[in-house]
Enzyme design. Structure first.
Site, PDB file in Angstrom:
ATOM      1  N   PHE A  51       0.855  -1.180   0.000  1.00  0.00           N
ATOM      2  CA  PHE A  51       0.000   0.000   0.000  1.00  0.00           C
ATOM      3  C   PHE A  51       0.892   1.231   0.000  1.00  0.00           C
ATOM      4  O   PHE A  51       2.052   1.182   0.438  1.00  0.00           O
ATOM      5  CB  PHE A  51      -0.910   0.004   1.239  1.00  0.00           C
ATOM      6  CG  PHE A  51      -2.364   0.190   0.899  1.00  0.00           C
ATOM      7  CD1 PHE A  51      -3.129  -0.867   0.437  1.00  0.00           C
ATOM      8  CD2 PHE A  51      -2.978   1.423   1.049  1.00  0.00           C
ATOM      9  CE1 PHE A  51      -4.468  -0.699   0.124  1.00  0.00           C
ATOM     10  CE2 PHE A  51      -4.304   1.602   0.745  1.00  0.00           C
ATOM     11  CZ  PHE A  51      -5.059   0.539   0.274  1.00  0.00           C
ATOM     12  N   GLN A  72      -7.122  15.390   2.590  1.00  0.00           N
ATOM     13  CA  GLN A  72      -6.478  14.473   1.648  1.00  0.00           C
ATOM     14  C   GLN A  72      -7.312  14.287   0.386  1.00  0.00           C
ATOM     15  O   GLN A  72      -8.531  14.091   0.460  1.00  0.00           O
ATOM     16  CB  GLN A  72      -6.285  13.105   2.305  1.00  0.00           C
ATOM     17  CG  GLN A  72      -5.629  12.090   1.379  1.00  0.00           C
ATOM     18  CD  GLN A  72      -5.233  10.828   2.123  1.00  0.00           C
ATOM     19  OE1 GLN A  72      -5.999   9.876   2.172  1.00  0.00           O
ATOM     20  NE2 GLN A  72      -4.050  10.835   2.708  1.00  0.00           N
ATOM     21  N   HIS A  76      -7.570  11.745  -2.540  1.00  0.00           N
ATOM     22  CA  HIS A  76      -7.160  10.404  -2.957  1.00  0.00           C
ATOM     23  C   HIS A  76      -6.868  10.418  -4.450  1.00  0.00           C
ATOM     24  O   HIS A  76      -7.663  10.936  -5.235  1.00  0.00           O
ATOM     25  CB  HIS A  76      -8.269   9.400  -2.644  1.00  0.00           C
ATOM     26  CG  HIS A  76      -7.834   7.968  -2.710  1.00  0.00           C
ATOM     27  ND1 HIS A  76      -7.463   7.364  -3.889  1.00  0.00           N
ATOM     28  CD2 HIS A  76      -7.701   7.025  -1.752  1.00  0.00           C
ATOM     29  CE1 HIS A  76      -7.130   6.105  -3.642  1.00  0.00           C
ATOM     30  NE2 HIS A  76      -7.265   5.875  -2.350  1.00  0.00           N
ATOM     31  N   LEU A 101     -14.411   6.146  -5.468  1.00  0.00           N
ATOM     32  CA  LEU A 101     -13.071   5.682  -5.130  1.00  0.00           C
ATOM     33  C   LEU A 101     -12.701   4.379  -5.828  1.00  0.00           C
ATOM     34  O   LEU A 101     -13.486   3.436  -5.883  1.00  0.00           O
ATOM     35  CB  LEU A 101     -12.975   5.480  -3.618  1.00  0.00           C
ATOM     36  CG  LEU A 101     -11.580   5.236  -3.053  1.00  0.00           C
ATOM     37  CD1 LEU A 101     -10.703   6.449  -3.274  1.00  0.00           C
ATOM     38  CD2 LEU A 101     -11.682   4.910  -1.563  1.00  0.00           C
ATOM     39  N   GLU A 122      -6.506   2.154  -3.438  1.00  0.00           N
ATOM     40  CA  GLU A 122      -5.060   2.102  -3.567  1.00  0.00           C
ATOM     41  C   GLU A 122      -4.564   0.660  -3.624  1.00  0.00           C
ATOM     42  O   GLU A 122      -3.465   0.372  -4.083  1.00  0.00           O
ATOM     43  CB  GLU A 122      -4.453   2.813  -2.359  1.00  0.00           C
ATOM     44  CG  GLU A 122      -3.014   3.208  -2.473  1.00  0.00           C
ATOM     45  CD  GLU A 122      -2.677   4.225  -1.406  1.00  0.00           C
ATOM     46  OE1 GLU A 122      -1.837   3.909  -0.550  1.00  0.00           O
ATOM     47  OE2 GLU A 122      -3.264   5.319  -1.415  1.00  0.00           O
ATOM     48  N   ARG A 169      -0.243   9.407  -0.722  1.00  0.00           N
ATOM     49  CA  ARG A 169      -1.331   9.930  -1.547  1.00  0.00           C
ATOM     50  C   ARG A 169      -1.147  11.385  -1.949  1.00  0.00           C
ATOM     51  O   ARG A 169      -1.508  11.771  -3.058  1.00  0.00           O
ATOM     52  CB  ARG A 169      -2.660   9.750  -0.802  1.00  0.00           C
ATOM     53  CG  ARG A 169      -3.074   8.292  -0.713  1.00  0.00           C
ATOM     54  CD  ARG A 169      -4.304   8.101   0.127  1.00  0.00           C
ATOM     55  NE  ARG A 169      -4.702   6.694   0.123  1.00  0.00           N
ATOM     56  CZ  ARG A 169      -5.671   6.194   0.873  1.00  0.00           C
ATOM     57  NH1 ARG A 169      -6.335   6.988   1.701  1.00  0.00           N
ATOM     58  NH2 ARG A 169      -5.972   4.914   0.812  1.00  0.00           N
ATOM     59  N   HIS A 180     -11.101  13.163  -0.049  1.00  0.00           N
ATOM     60  CA  HIS A 180     -11.249  11.843   0.552  1.00  0.00           C
ATOM     61  C   HIS A 180     -11.289  11.836   2.068  1.00  0.00           C
ATOM     62  O   HIS A 180     -12.126  11.174   2.668  1.00  0.00           O
ATOM     63  CB  HIS A 180     -10.100  10.959   0.060  1.00  0.00           C
ATOM     64  CG  HIS A 180     -10.159   9.540   0.526  1.00  0.00           C
ATOM     65  ND1 HIS A 180     -11.241   8.726   0.276  1.00  0.00           N
ATOM     66  CD2 HIS A 180      -9.267   8.779   1.225  1.00  0.00           C
ATOM     67  CE1 HIS A 180     -11.013   7.523   0.785  1.00  0.00           C
ATOM     68  NE2 HIS A 180      -9.830   7.530   1.385  1.00  0.00           N
ATOM     69  N   ARG A 185      -2.559  11.461   5.633  1.00  0.00           N
ATOM     70  CA  ARG A 185      -2.764  10.109   6.157  1.00  0.00           C
ATOM     71  C   ARG A 185      -2.275   9.049   5.180  1.00  0.00           C
ATOM     72  O   ARG A 185      -2.582   9.109   3.991  1.00  0.00           O
ATOM     73  CB  ARG A 185      -4.246   9.871   6.463  1.00  0.00           C
ATOM     74  CG  ARG A 185      -4.526   8.449   6.933  1.00  0.00           C
ATOM     75  CD  ARG A 185      -5.991   8.231   7.235  1.00  0.00           C
ATOM     76  NE  ARG A 185      -6.858   8.329   6.080  1.00  0.00           N
ATOM     77  CZ  ARG A 185      -7.001   7.379   5.159  1.00  0.00           C
ATOM     78  NH1 ARG A 185      -6.263   6.282   5.196  1.00  0.00           N
ATOM     79  NH2 ARG A 185      -7.855   7.544   4.163  1.00  0.00           N
TER      80      ARG A 185
END
Length: 605
Positions: free
Chosen positions: A129, A258, A260, A270, A273, A304, A371, A412
């Site tokens: 990730f 954030q 994404h 979405l 990831e 991100r 996001h 994050r």
């Protein structure tokens, strides 16, 4: 009003309830708190949604924990990645707790029955990730525990089933609209603010309910609907954060939002990831794997904020795809149908359904989507809400996206959100139980529901002409245009002026449904008020952080400035929120970042 009232009493049409602990929100954080609190204290969970419709269910890719099931890993590497990923604005003591307790958090869920993907040996499988590495950044590591691309959905279902097994009291489709705070004598002789309960609107009947409690836990999620292009559901309107703000308690690091990288182009839905964790590649119009230029070590698996900025940069420099050259591609074609259908079934179906694109044979158009809020209600590592940098509000807790511990800093890492709700949801429930063992009920104020009743009746009976949808649409479009991935003082000044104008129009808003039962029109008006409040705090905080860090990219201040801004923003509501200049009613202060072992360095991947 009397300190003790009969549970179930109805006074002047208002229903009264009494619990030791009230949890506001029934997503992952709220239900994890309930599992911890319910067996030991009389606990109520109040949610404006049926619990399994909470937004935790939309999280796809995984939950990080250094289990070392697939390859070598340890919690210290996870801590480092969290701190570096957050561009060093992370409180490192909190990050250590997150990484250490991650392992037990995953095992807790496994023991509750969560159906994780498995290795051939039967262990919980793990995937790569973004931003997660081994040995302090040397290479990507498989750390994300996952259930296909439905990890959040499985967590939500598992937690709900365990709440039902424990007999937790749920009040579903009850909309909490006010936090009741009283003043009592503290142990040192000073006056303390403490919660005495909450006021909620019952959607089915239109009636008001007062829940008196010794402790209140907020777990109400984020506020992504201040933006137009967002992965967030329509319900993510920042109600809990907005209530705290209106009670004149501070909010922390609100400028950091954030985006994404992989939202479906034009929609924001979405695409996890986890697709890049399985090997999917971002490409520009010419087919180039452009992340090799921006993050040569881990490429598409950079954090991100870096990936999102890189994608926008490709478009701005003319390398975007499509008729308007305004998106890039997520290429999954080399993964094969079996991987896509078994490990990434939801995103495969999303691409087919919403864009008519089959990821098995063609790349998917994507662009960043709003996001996750890194900022929110400031708390201690024990999830206790703060009224300033150090003063705790006894009996008041927050966990999950509505809270700012801060384990996410200015950006994050993927999978740390599902981890956050479990680690700090558990901590909030456990610490609330310890608190209520010795705490007394704080007396309710006279007519505790009067403020909420006046607000709702004012909206319902308004003869205004402004449409809720029109104001919301303009707010979201202006936030997308002027406060998204790239910002400047000019763009932020423009959206500040827009927000002030919308706040004035909101005072003349029209609620078309005048009824009481299932009046979603009325609740959308309330939600819009919270969105306007929070958008203003986000923009004001962003204008005053004159640097670029994590999710906050200022084109006019493109460098990170540790000398002046290695600190958290603390925003306070101090004046009349309707004044035209936010500086007249918002005061900003600063809070030190906790640094234990990792000194801020240049962020290379």
């Amino acid at each position: 009003m009397s300190e003790q009232i009969a549970d179930g009493a109805v006074i002047d049409g208002v229903h009264y309830h009494q619990f030791d602990i009230v949890i506001v929100g029934a997503g992952g954080g709220g239900m994890r708190a309930a599992i911890e609190a319910g067996p030991h204290a009389k606990t109520a969970v109040i949610s404006k949604l049926y619990p399994t419709r909470s937004h935790t269910g939309a999280a796809q890719g995984g939950m990080a924990a250094a289990l070392s099931n697939v390859e070598e890993d340890n919690w210290e590497w996870h801590t480092y990645d969290t701190v570096k990923g957050g561009d060093y604005l992370v409180d490192q003591d909190a990050a250590e707790i997150l990484a250490k307790e991650a392992i037990d958090a995953v095992i807790d869920l496994e023991n509750m029955g969560l159906p994780f993907n498995r290795t051939p040996e039967g262990k919980i499988d793990q995937r790569r990730f973004g931003g997660h590495t081994r040995d302090h950044g040397k290479a990507a590591v498989r750390r994300a525990c996952y259930a296909a691309d439905r990890t959040g959905h499985m967590i939500l279902q598992t937690l709900f089933q365990n709440c039902v097994k424990l007999g937790i009291n749920f009040f579903n489709e009850f909309y909490v609209l006010d936090l009741l705070i009283g003043e009592v004598d503290g142990p040192d002789g000073t006056t303390q603010k403490r919660p005495s309960g909450v006021v909620a609107y019952e959607l089915a009947t239109g009636e008001l309910h007062v829940f008196q409690s010794k402790a209140v836990i907020f777990a109400t999620g984020g506020f992504g609907k201040i933006f137009k292009t967002t992965s967030n559901a329509h319900t993510l309107t920042g109600d809990g954060v907005g209530i705290i703000w209106r009670k004149r308690l501070p909010l922390e690091d609100m400028e950091f939002f954030q985006f994404h990288p992989t939202g479906l182009y034009g929609l924001g839905i979405l695409l996890t990831e986890g697709a890049r964790g399985e090997g999917a590649i971002l490409r520009n119009a010419s087919g180039e794997r452009f992340m090799e230029r921006y993050a040569p070590t881990i490429k598409d698996l950079a954090p991100r904020d870096i990936v999102a900025r890189s994608m926008v940069q490709e478009v701005l420099e003319g390398r975007g795809a499509g008729p308007n050259k305004d998106y890039v591609y997520l290429d999954c074609t080399h993964l094969g149908a079996e991987v896509l259908e078994t490990k990434l079934p939801d995103i495969t179906e999303f691409a087919r359904t919403y864009l008519g694109v089959d990821p098995v044979v063609e790349p998917v158009p994507v662009m960043p989507t709003a996001h996750y809020a890194m900022g929110g209600i400031p708390t201690t590592n024990n999830a206790e809400v703060l009224s300033d940098n150090t003063t705790i509000v006894p009996g008041l807790y927050a966990a999950g996206e509505c809270a700012c511990v801060s384990v996410h800093g200015s950006n994050r890492l993927g999978t740390n959100s599902l981890l956050d709700i479990n680690v700090f949801g558990k901590r909030s429930g456990r610490n609330a139980v310890e608190y209520v063992k010795t705490a007394e009920f704080v007396p309710l104020p006279d007519n505790p529901a009067a403020g909420v009743r006046d607000m709702l009746e004012g909206l319902r009976t308004s003869t205004g002409t402004e449409r809720i949808a029109a104001i919301r649409k303009e707010l979201q479009e202006q936030m997308d245009r002027n406060a998204q991935v790239f910002r400047t003082d000019d763009t932020l000044a423009a959206v500040t002026e827009t927000i002030h104008g919308l706040r004035e129009r909101y005072r003349n808003v029209q609620v078309q449904d005048k009824g009481k039962r299932f009046n979603t029109d009325l609740l959308e008006a309330v939600e819009l008020g919270f969105l306007l409040d929070l958008a203003e705090v986000v923009v004001f905080s962003a204008r005053n952080r004159k640097e670029s860090r994590g999710g906050h990219m200022r084109d006019d201040y493109p460098k990170r400035d540790d000398e002046n801004y290695m600190k958290h923003t603390m925003a306070y509501l101090t004046g009349d929120p309707h004044s035209s200049n936010p500086a007249d009613h918002i005061k900003l202060d600063w809070k030190p970042v906790v640094i234990t072992r990792y000194q801020p360095m240049e962020r290379k991947y």
